[in-house]
Design a protein around this motif. Structure first.
Motif, PDB file in Angstrom:
ATOM      1  N   LEU A   1      26.809  22.320 -39.457  1.00 51.77           N
ATOM      2  CA  LEU A   1      26.650  21.567 -38.209  1.00 51.77           C
ATOM      3  C   LEU A   1      25.179  21.386 -37.855  1.00 51.77           C
ATOM      4  O   LEU A   1      24.773  20.315 -37.387  1.00 51.77           O
ATOM      5  CB  LEU A   1      27.405  22.263 -37.073  1.00 51.77           C
ATOM      6  N   GLU A   2      24.363  22.409 -38.097  1.00 51.59           N
ATOM      7  CA  GLU A   2      22.925  22.282 -37.856  1.00 51.59           C
ATOM      8  C   GLU A   2      22.312  21.235 -38.781  1.00 51.59           C
ATOM      9  O   GLU A   2      21.425  20.479 -38.380  1.00 51.59           O
ATOM     10  CB  GLU A   2      22.233  23.635 -38.035  1.00 51.59           C
TER      11      GLU A   2
ATOM     12  N   CYS B   1      23.006  17.866 -37.377  1.00 51.46           N
ATOM     13  CA  CYS B   1      22.069  17.601 -36.275  1.00 51.46           C
ATOM     14  C   CYS B   1      20.714  17.177 -36.826  1.00 51.46           C
ATOM     15  O   CYS B   1      20.114  16.207 -36.347  1.00 51.46           O
ATOM     16  CB  CYS B   1      21.907  18.842 -35.400  1.00 51.46           C
TER      17      CYS B   1
ATOM     18  N   ARG C   1      28.214  10.665 -39.640  1.00 45.56           N
ATOM     19  CA  ARG C   1      27.831  11.990 -39.136  1.00 45.56           C
ATOM     20  C   ARG C   1      28.787  12.448 -38.029  1.00 45.56           C
ATOM     21  O   ARG C   1      29.122  13.621 -37.949  1.00 45.56           O
ATOM     22  CB  ARG C   1      26.392  12.010 -38.618  1.00 45.56           C
ATOM     23  N   GLN C   2      29.235  11.499 -37.196  1.00 50.77           N
ATOM     24  CA  GLN C   2      30.182  11.849 -36.137  1.00 50.77           C
ATOM     25  C   GLN C   2      31.504  12.307 -36.741  1.00 50.77           C
ATOM     26  O   GLN C   2      32.088  13.288 -36.287  1.00 50.77           O
ATOM     27  CB  GLN C   2      30.415  10.652 -35.205  1.00 50.77           C
TER      28      GLN C   2
ATOM     29  N   TRP D   1      30.997  15.713 -38.138  1.00 47.16           N
ATOM     30  CA  TRP D   1      30.920  16.663 -37.027  1.00 47.16           C
ATOM     31  C   TRP D   1      32.321  17.011 -36.531  1.00 47.16           C
ATOM     32  O   TRP D   1      32.641  18.181 -36.340  1.00 47.16           O
ATOM     33  CB  TRP D   1      30.085  16.094 -35.888  1.00 47.16           C
TER      34      TRP D   1
ATOM     35  N   SER E   1      33.649  20.810 -36.765  1.00 46.02           N
ATOM     36  CA  SER E   1      33.599  21.577 -35.513  1.00 46.02           C
ATOM     37  C   SER E   1      34.975  21.969 -34.983  1.00 46.02           C
ATOM     38  O   SER E   1      35.063  22.588 -33.933  1.00 46.02           O
ATOM     39  CB  SER E   1      32.835  20.785 -34.451  1.00 46.02           C
TER      40      SER E   1
ATOM     41  N   GLU F   1      26.374  21.731 -30.282  1.00 48.44           N
ATOM     42  CA  GLU F   1      27.016  20.501 -29.829  1.00 48.44           C
ATOM     43  C   GLU F   1      26.081  19.722 -28.915  1.00 48.44           C
ATOM     44  O   GLU F   1      25.972  18.501 -29.012  1.00 48.44           O
ATOM     45  CB  GLU F   1      28.324  20.819 -29.109  1.00 48.44           C
TER      46      GLU F   1
ATOM     47  N   PHE G   1      23.521  18.094 -31.104  1.00 50.52           N
ATOM     48  CA  PHE G   1      24.111  16.953 -31.801  1.00 50.52           C
ATOM     49  C   PHE G   1      24.224  15.760 -30.855  1.00 50.52           C
ATOM     50  O   PHE G   1      23.877  14.633 -31.218  1.00 50.52           O
ATOM     51  CB  PHE G   1      25.494  17.318 -32.356  1.00 50.52           C
TER      52      PHE G   1
ATOM     53  N   LYS H   1      22.459  12.176 -31.281  1.00 44.87           N
ATOM     54  CA  LYS H   1      23.297  10.974 -31.307  1.00 44.87           C
ATOM     55  C   LYS H   1      22.835   9.981 -30.244  1.00 44.87           C
ATOM     56  O   LYS H   1      22.706   8.780 -30.510  1.00 44.87           O
ATOM     57  CB  LYS H   1      24.755  11.374 -31.075  1.00 44.87           C
TER      58      LYS H   1
END
Length: 167
Positions: free
Chosen positions: A32-33, A36, A65-66, A69, A73, A84, A87, A91
């Motif tokens: 997740l990082e 981001c 990327r969404q 994610w 997540s 989050e 992110f 975004k």
């Protein structure tokens, strides 16, 4: 000793399961990082990101990327709130950059239209003034040169403005 051995077996199994869960959470957090970081890189000046990619590519990357994610997540709660937030900021920055690009392009079109309108008005003024033949010819050539230096407008607008200039 048998009881102690049975307890140790249960505790060791539980501890191994916790370690696996911690490793999985750490790997997921790292993923997740990374997502981001990838989004932040798209808007970072100087990086191979925003300047080298067109809007359609940027929107596709943002959408991908969404989706990544959302997939990564799932099932993680409050522990990932800070990531989050990061992110969502990244975004929002990409979306703001795309919006600014669109406004900039639109502004450039309107500025070009205004410049071509001024040239047409100037040429109209020359025709109406009825000045000597040499001066309007020079000014007309200069106006045509300035016209050619301006970027083209959308086709329909360019045709109408060219017709007005030529008239």
């Amino acid at each position: 000793e048998q009881f102690r051995s049975a307890c140790d077996t249960v505790f060791n199994a539980r501890q191994a399961q916790r370690k696996q869960e911690d490793v999985r959470k750490h790997e997921n957090r790292r993923t997740l990082e990374d997502l981001c970081e990838q989004l932040e890189q798209l808007v970072r000046p100087g990086d191979k990101g925003a300047t080298d990619r067109d809007d359609q590519t940027m929107r596709r990357l943002l959408r991908e990327r969404q989706e990544q994610w959302n997939e990564q997540s799932r099932g993680f709660g409050p522990a990932l709130r800070e990531i989050e937030s990061r992110f969502n900021k990244a975004k929002a920055a990409v979306e703001a950059m795309l919006s600014a690009r669109a406004r900039s392009r639109e502004s450039a079109v309107w500025e070009t239209l205004a410049a071509k309108e001024r040239l047409c008005d100037e040429l109209d003024g020359l025709v109406q003034s009825g000045a000597g033949a040499a001066e309007p010819a020079e000014r007309s050539a200069l106006a045509l040169e300035q016209w050619m230096a301006l970027p083209a407008l959308p086709v329909a607008w360019e045709q109408k403005m060219t017709a007005r200039r030529d008239a």
